[in-house]
Design a protein around this motif. Structure first.
Motif, PDB file in Angstrom:
ATOM      1  N   ASN A  51       5.399  18.424   2.710  1.00  0.00           N
ATOM      2  CA  ASN A  51       5.790  19.628   3.350  1.00  0.00           C
ATOM      3  C   ASN A  51       4.447  20.537   3.255  1.00  0.00           C
ATOM      4  OD1 ASN A  51       8.602  18.863   4.681  1.00  0.00           O
ATOM      5  ND2 ASN A  51       9.145  20.107   3.014  1.00  0.00           N
ATOM      6  N   GLN A  52       4.013  19.951   3.127  1.00  0.00           N
ATOM      7  CA  GLN A  52       2.199  21.264   2.899  1.00  0.00           C
ATOM      8  C   GLN A  52       1.389  21.013   2.950  1.00  0.00           C
ATOM      9  OE1 GLN A  52       2.087  23.862   1.187  1.00  0.00           O
ATOM     10  NE2 GLN A  52       4.697  23.723   0.210  1.00  0.00           N
ATOM     11  N   PRO A  53       0.392  21.412   3.878  1.00  0.00           N
ATOM     12  CA  PRO A  53      -0.573  20.883   4.955  1.00  0.00           C
ATOM     13  C   PRO A  53      -1.665  20.046   4.051  1.00  0.00           C
ATOM     14  CG  PRO A  53       0.385  23.229   5.817  1.00  0.00           C
ATOM     15  CD  PRO A  53       0.753  23.424   4.177  1.00  0.00           C
ATOM     16  N   SER A  54      -2.024  20.675   3.754  1.00  0.00           N
ATOM     17  CA  SER A  54      -3.042  19.772   2.441  1.00  0.00           C
ATOM     18  C   SER A  54      -2.404  18.447   1.938  1.00  0.00           C
ATOM     19  CB  SER A  54      -3.821  20.444   1.600  1.00  0.00           C
ATOM     20  OG  SER A  54      -2.797  20.124   0.373  1.00  0.00           O
ATOM     21  N   PHE A  55      -1.126  18.473   1.884  1.00  0.00           N
ATOM     22  CA  PHE A  55      -0.827  16.969   1.942  1.00  0.00           C
ATOM     23  C   PHE A  55      -1.167  15.959   2.764  1.00  0.00           C
ATOM     24  CE2 PHE A  55       2.433  13.652  -0.091  1.00  0.00           C
ATOM     25  CZ  PHE A  55       1.933  13.287  -1.496  1.00  0.00           C
ATOM     26  N   GLN A  56      -0.617  16.535   4.040  1.00  0.00           N
ATOM     27  CA  GLN A  56       0.175  16.200   5.081  1.00  0.00           C
ATOM     28  C   GLN A  56      -1.642  15.571   5.297  1.00  0.00           C
ATOM     29  OE1 GLN A  56       2.165  18.836   7.848  1.00  0.00           O
ATOM     30  NE2 GLN A  56       3.968  18.214   6.253  1.00  0.00           N
ATOM     31  N   GLU A  57      -2.391  16.478   5.105  1.00  0.00           N
ATOM     32  CA  GLU A  57      -3.717  16.504   5.507  1.00  0.00           C
ATOM     33  C   GLU A  57      -4.282  14.381   4.745  1.00  0.00           C
ATOM     34  OE1 GLU A  57      -6.882  15.418   7.787  1.00  0.00           O
ATOM     35  OE2 GLU A  57      -6.051  16.757   8.491  1.00  0.00           O
ATOM     36  N   LEU A  58      -3.799  15.037   3.479  1.00  0.00           N
ATOM     37  CA  LEU A  58      -4.165  13.820   2.682  1.00  0.00           C
ATOM     38  C   LEU A  58      -3.219  12.397   3.650  1.00  0.00           C
ATOM     39  CD1 LEU A  58      -5.692  12.529   0.621  1.00  0.00           C
ATOM     40  CD2 LEU A  58      -3.321  12.917  -1.018  1.00  0.00           C
ATOM     41  N   LEU A  59      -1.990  12.696   3.581  1.00  0.00           N
ATOM     42  CA  LEU A  59      -1.509  11.590   4.655  1.00  0.00           C
ATOM     43  C   LEU A  59      -1.856  10.832   5.210  1.00  0.00           C
ATOM     44  CD1 LEU A  59       2.471  12.599   3.825  1.00  0.00           C
ATOM     45  CD2 LEU A  59       0.604  10.821   2.157  1.00  0.00           C
ATOM     46  N   GLU A  63      -3.254   7.130   6.821  1.00  0.00           N
ATOM     47  CA  GLU A  63      -2.938   6.247   7.354  1.00  0.00           C
ATOM     48  C   GLU A  63      -4.159   5.865   8.232  1.00  0.00           C
ATOM     49  OE1 GLU A  63      -0.739   7.207  11.487  1.00  0.00           O
ATOM     50  OE2 GLU A  63      -0.147   8.508  10.279  1.00  0.00           O
ATOM     51  N   GLU A  64      -4.799   6.616   9.088  1.00  0.00           N
ATOM     52  CA  GLU A  64      -5.573   6.415   9.699  1.00  0.00           C
ATOM     53  C   GLU A  64      -7.155   5.090   9.170  1.00  0.00           C
ATOM     54  OE1 GLU A  64      -8.089  10.014  11.170  1.00  0.00           O
ATOM     55  OE2 GLU A  64      -6.927  10.960  11.385  1.00  0.00           O
ATOM     56  N   GLU A  65      -6.977   5.923   7.691  1.00  0.00           N
ATOM     57  CA  GLU A  65      -8.441   4.520   7.317  1.00  0.00           C
ATOM     58  C   GLU A  65      -7.533   2.831   7.263  1.00  0.00           C
ATOM     59  OE1 GLU A  65     -11.482   4.642   3.695  1.00  0.00           O
ATOM     60  OE2 GLU A  65     -10.705   6.267   4.796  1.00  0.00           O
ATOM     61  N   PHE A  66      -5.847   2.847   6.539  1.00  0.00           N
ATOM     62  CA  PHE A  66      -5.985   2.557   5.629  1.00  0.00           C
ATOM     63  C   PHE A  66      -4.314   1.586   6.459  1.00  0.00           C
ATOM     64  CE2 PHE A  66      -8.375   4.029   2.900  1.00  0.00           C
ATOM     65  CZ  PHE A  66      -9.012   2.130   2.495  1.00  0.00           C
ATOM     66  N   GLY A  67      -3.401   2.613   7.564  1.00  0.00           N
ATOM     67  CA  GLY A  67      -2.871   2.329   8.409  1.00  0.00           C
ATOM     68  C   GLY A  67      -1.732   2.455   6.555  1.00  0.00           C
ATOM     69  N   ASN A  69       0.187  -0.400   5.659  1.00  0.00           N
ATOM     70  CA  ASN A  69       0.756  -1.658   5.007  1.00  0.00           C
ATOM     71  C   ASN A  69       0.579  -0.748   3.588  1.00  0.00           C
ATOM     72  OD1 ASN A  69       0.993  -3.334   3.525  1.00  0.00           O
ATOM     73  ND2 ASN A  69      -0.904  -4.389   3.780  1.00  0.00           N
ATOM     74  N   HIS A  70       1.742  -0.749   3.247  1.00  0.00           N
ATOM     75  CA  HIS A  70       2.945  -0.274   1.283  1.00  0.00           C
ATOM     76  C   HIS A  70       2.584  -1.923   0.630  1.00  0.00           C
ATOM     77  CE1 HIS A  70       2.006   3.533   2.917  1.00  0.00           C
ATOM     78  NE2 HIS A  70       2.676   3.888   3.472  1.00  0.00           N
ATOM     79  N   PRO A  71       1.828  -2.331  -0.534  1.00  0.00           N
ATOM     80  CA  PRO A  71       2.020  -3.598  -1.032  1.00  0.00           C
ATOM     81  C   PRO A  71       2.113  -2.920  -2.184  1.00  0.00           C
ATOM     82  CG  PRO A  71      -0.393  -3.188  -0.945  1.00  0.00           C
ATOM     83  CD  PRO A  71      -0.008  -2.105   0.284  1.00  0.00           C
ATOM     84  N   MET A  72       2.998  -1.942  -2.771  1.00  0.00           N
ATOM     85  CA  MET A  72       3.331  -1.627  -4.003  1.00  0.00           C
ATOM     86  C   MET A  72       4.691  -1.185  -3.951  1.00  0.00           C
ATOM     87  SD  MET A  72       0.878  -1.507  -6.333  1.00  0.00           S
ATOM     88  CE  MET A  72       1.125  -1.080  -7.606  1.00  0.00           C
ATOM     89  N   GLY A  73       5.481  -1.117  -2.355  1.00  0.00           N
ATOM     90  CA  GLY A  73       6.778  -0.384  -2.331  1.00  0.00           C
ATOM     91  C   GLY A  73       6.915   0.776  -2.057  1.00  0.00           C
ATOM     92  N   ALA A  74       5.586   0.983  -2.339  1.00  0.00           N
ATOM     93  CA  ALA A  74       6.148   3.010  -2.408  1.00  0.00           C
ATOM     94  C   ALA A  74       4.824   3.356  -1.360  1.00  0.00           C
ATOM     95  CB  ALA A  74       6.136   3.226  -4.202  1.00  0.00           C
ATOM     96  N   LEU A  75       4.625   4.471  -1.249  1.00  0.00           N
ATOM     97  CA  LEU A  75       3.745   5.593  -0.726  1.00  0.00           C
ATOM     98  C   LEU A  75       2.634   5.063  -1.545  1.00  0.00           C
ATOM     99  CD1 LEU A  75       3.066   7.256   1.230  1.00  0.00           C
ATOM    100  CD2 LEU A  75       3.804   9.166   0.211  1.00  0.00           C
ATOM    101  N   THR A  76       1.354   5.334  -1.018  1.00  0.00           N
ATOM    102  CA  THR A  76       0.079   4.202  -1.283  1.00  0.00           C
ATOM    103  C   THR A  76      -0.978   5.234  -1.051  1.00  0.00           C
ATOM    104  OG1 THR A  76       0.732   2.054  -1.257  1.00  0.00           O
ATOM    105  CG2 THR A  76      -1.211   2.579  -1.974  1.00  0.00           C
ATOM    106  N   ILE A  77      -1.363   5.536  -1.687  1.00  0.00           N
ATOM    107  CA  ILE A  77      -2.390   6.250  -0.876  1.00  0.00           C
ATOM    108  C   ILE A  77      -3.765   6.417  -1.567  1.00  0.00           C
ATOM    109  CG2 ILE A  77      -3.194   9.023  -1.150  1.00  0.00           C
ATOM    110  CD1 ILE A  77      -0.560  10.086  -1.305  1.00  0.00           C
ATOM    111  N   PRO A  78      -4.822   5.391  -0.826  1.00  0.00           N
ATOM    112  CA  PRO A  78      -5.840   5.680  -1.485  1.00  0.00           C
ATOM    113  C   PRO A  78      -7.426   6.295  -1.748  1.00  0.00           C
ATOM    114  CG  PRO A  78      -5.468   4.657   0.791  1.00  0.00           C
ATOM    115  CD  PRO A  78      -4.672   5.427   0.168  1.00  0.00           C
ATOM    116  N   CYS A  79      -7.471   6.960  -2.430  1.00  0.00           N
ATOM    117  CA  CYS A  79      -7.605   8.326  -2.795  1.00  0.00           C
ATOM    118  C   CYS A  79      -8.117   8.260  -4.584  1.00  0.00           C
ATOM    119  CB  CYS A  79      -7.628   9.385  -2.597  1.00  0.00           C
ATOM    120  SG  CYS A  79      -6.257  10.500  -3.692  1.00  0.00           S
TER     121      CYS A  79
END
Length: 94
Positions: A51-59, A63-67, A69-79
């Motif tokens: 729910n935090q704006p800074s975390f939503q911005e990261l998500l 999403e914009e950069e990588f879509g 597709n989460h091959p690990m089976g969980a939320l994937t954040i490529p940073c």
């Protein structure tokens, strides 16, 4: 004067490795994989961070950069891992 430790936990430190990955996530938390494709670390974070704006911005950036597709089976954040830890540390202070 004191300091607060972040509530983020590397999943390896949460429970022994012998448990299935879905068992080691407490209620109210979720697993997040952070890093590049070749070297991802798994973190368990409070759901409330979503729910935090800074975390939503990261998500949104992920999403914009990588879509979605989460091959690990969980939320994937490529940073970078250090940037993610900085963000989570800031959120734990709120």
């Amino acid at each position: 004067m004191g300091f607060r430790l972040p509530r983020v936990v590397l999943s390896k430190k949460l429970v022994p490795k012998s448990f299935p990955s879905t068992v080691d996530i407490p209620k109210g938390y979720l697993a997040v994989y952070v890093g590049d494709e070749n070297k991802m670390k798994r973190f368990v974070i409070p759901v409330s961070y979503l729910n935090q704006p800074s975390f939503q911005e990261l998500l949104s950036q992920a999403e914009e950069e990588f879509g979605f597709n989460h091959p690990m089976g969980a939320l994937t954040i490529p940073c970078r891992e250090d940037l993610f830890i900085d963000l989570i540390s800031h959120l734990s202070d709120l």
